[in-house]
Design a protein around this motif. Structure first.
Motif, PDB file in Angstrom:
ATOM      1  N   LEU A  43      24.280   0.689  43.816  1.00  0.00           N
ATOM      2  CA  LEU A  43      24.732   1.050  42.484  1.00  0.00           C
ATOM      3  C   LEU A  43      24.599  -0.127  41.553  1.00  0.00           C
ATOM      4  CD1 LEU A  43      28.024   3.001  43.263  1.00  0.00           C
ATOM      5  CD2 LEU A  43      25.857   3.957  42.549  1.00  0.00           C
ATOM      6  N   SER A  44      24.246   0.178  40.321  1.00  0.00           N
ATOM      7  CA  SER A  44      24.153  -0.891  39.329  1.00  0.00           C
ATOM      8  C   SER A  44      25.558  -1.349  38.941  1.00  0.00           C
ATOM      9  CB  SER A  44      23.401  -0.397  38.095  1.00  0.00           C
ATOM     10  OG  SER A  44      24.179   0.582  37.432  1.00  0.00           O
ATOM     11  N   ARG A  45      25.617  -2.497  38.311  1.00  0.00           N
ATOM     12  CA  ARG A  45      26.913  -3.054  37.907  1.00  0.00           C
ATOM     13  C   ARG A  45      27.619  -2.117  36.928  1.00  0.00           C
ATOM     14  NH1 ARG A  45      28.824  -7.685  34.265  1.00  0.00           N
ATOM     15  NH2 ARG A  45      30.652  -8.379  35.422  1.00  0.00           N
ATOM     16  N   THR A  46      26.880  -1.496  36.030  1.00  0.00           N
ATOM     17  CA  THR A  46      27.471  -0.581  35.048  1.00  0.00           C
ATOM     18  C   THR A  46      28.092   0.619  35.744  1.00  0.00           C
ATOM     19  OG1 THR A  46      25.769  -1.249  33.463  1.00  0.00           O
ATOM     20  CG2 THR A  46      26.974   0.779  32.982  1.00  0.00           C
ATOM     21  N   ALA A  52      31.985   1.749  35.750  1.00  0.00           N
ATOM     22  CA  ALA A  52      32.362   3.100  35.335  1.00  0.00           C
ATOM     23  C   ALA A  52      33.157   3.803  36.438  1.00  0.00           C
ATOM     24  CB  ALA A  52      31.118   3.906  34.970  1.00  0.00           C
ATOM     25  N   ALA A  53      32.755   3.620  37.679  1.00  0.00           N
ATOM     26  CA  ALA A  53      33.481   4.230  38.797  1.00  0.00           C
ATOM     27  C   ALA A  53      34.885   3.637  38.914  1.00  0.00           C
ATOM     28  CB  ALA A  53      32.708   4.033  40.100  1.00  0.00           C
ATOM     29  N   ALA A  54      35.007   2.329  38.748  1.00  0.00           N
ATOM     30  CA  ALA A  54      36.323   1.683  38.825  1.00  0.00           C
ATOM     31  C   ALA A  54      37.234   2.171  37.698  1.00  0.00           C
ATOM     32  CB  ALA A  54      36.171   0.163  38.767  1.00  0.00           C
ATOM     33  N   VAL A  55      36.687   2.322  36.500  1.00  0.00           N
ATOM     34  CA  VAL A  55      37.481   2.824  35.376  1.00  0.00           C
ATOM     35  C   VAL A  55      37.915   4.261  35.652  1.00  0.00           C
ATOM     36  CG1 VAL A  55      37.356   3.495  32.936  1.00  0.00           C
ATOM     37  CG2 VAL A  55      36.514   1.254  33.653  1.00  0.00           C
ATOM     38  N   ALA A  68      41.747   5.487  35.906  1.00  0.00           N
ATOM     39  CA  ALA A  68      42.263   6.538  35.022  1.00  0.00           C
ATOM     40  C   ALA A  68      42.864   7.676  35.828  1.00  0.00           C
ATOM     41  CB  ALA A  68      41.145   7.054  34.121  1.00  0.00           C
ATOM     42  N   THR A  69      42.215   8.038  36.922  1.00  0.00           N
ATOM     43  CA  THR A  69      42.744   9.107  37.779  1.00  0.00           C
ATOM     44  C   THR A  69      44.074   8.700  38.387  1.00  0.00           C
ATOM     45  OG1 THR A  69      40.503   9.835  38.283  1.00  0.00           O
ATOM     46  CG2 THR A  69      42.245  10.543  39.790  1.00  0.00           C
ATOM     47  N   LEU A  70      44.187   7.481  38.858  1.00  0.00           N
ATOM     48  CA  LEU A  70      45.450   7.001  39.418  1.00  0.00           C
ATOM     49  C   LEU A  70      46.548   6.941  38.356  1.00  0.00           C
ATOM     50  CD1 LEU A  70      44.237   4.162  41.813  1.00  0.00           C
ATOM     51  CD2 LEU A  70      45.199   6.382  42.434  1.00  0.00           C
TER      52      LEU A  70
END
Length: 93
Positions: free
Chosen positions: A2-5, A9-12, A16-18
């Motif tokens: 996966l790219s850094r972007t 985006a996945a971490a954000v 947000a879900t948590l």
């Protein structure tokens, strides 16, 4: 890979879900009256409260007209119960 972007985006998205899960699932104890619509309060006579040892549900009962209503309540847990004793002799006026 996966790219850094995409990783950001996945971490954000996970954060947000948590955050939504923590705030949306805050308990019934801290948000009273988040239930069905009601026509008013019956604060006239206090309920008879039965406090159980930790780990067991507490109970309360109160007359509603000629009927006695029992409600089980276990802190902030997602369960409880209700029972009605029709024409309870203790509920006559």
């Amino acid at each position: 890979m996966l790219s850094r972007t995409r990783k950001i985006a996945a971490a954000v998205g996970v954060a947000a879900t948590l955050a939504f899960g923590v705030t949306a699932c805050s308990g019934k104890f801290s948000e009273p009256f988040k239930d069905a619509p009601r026509s008013g309060n019956d604060n006239g006579a206090p309920a008879d409260v039965i406090r159980m040892p930790d780990g067991f549900s507490n109970a309360a009962s109160k007359c509603d007209g000629p009927n006695r209503v029992y409600v089980l309540y276990h802190g902030d847990q997602a369960y409880g119960d209700i029972a009605v004793v029709k024409d309870d002799p203790r509920c006559t006026k």
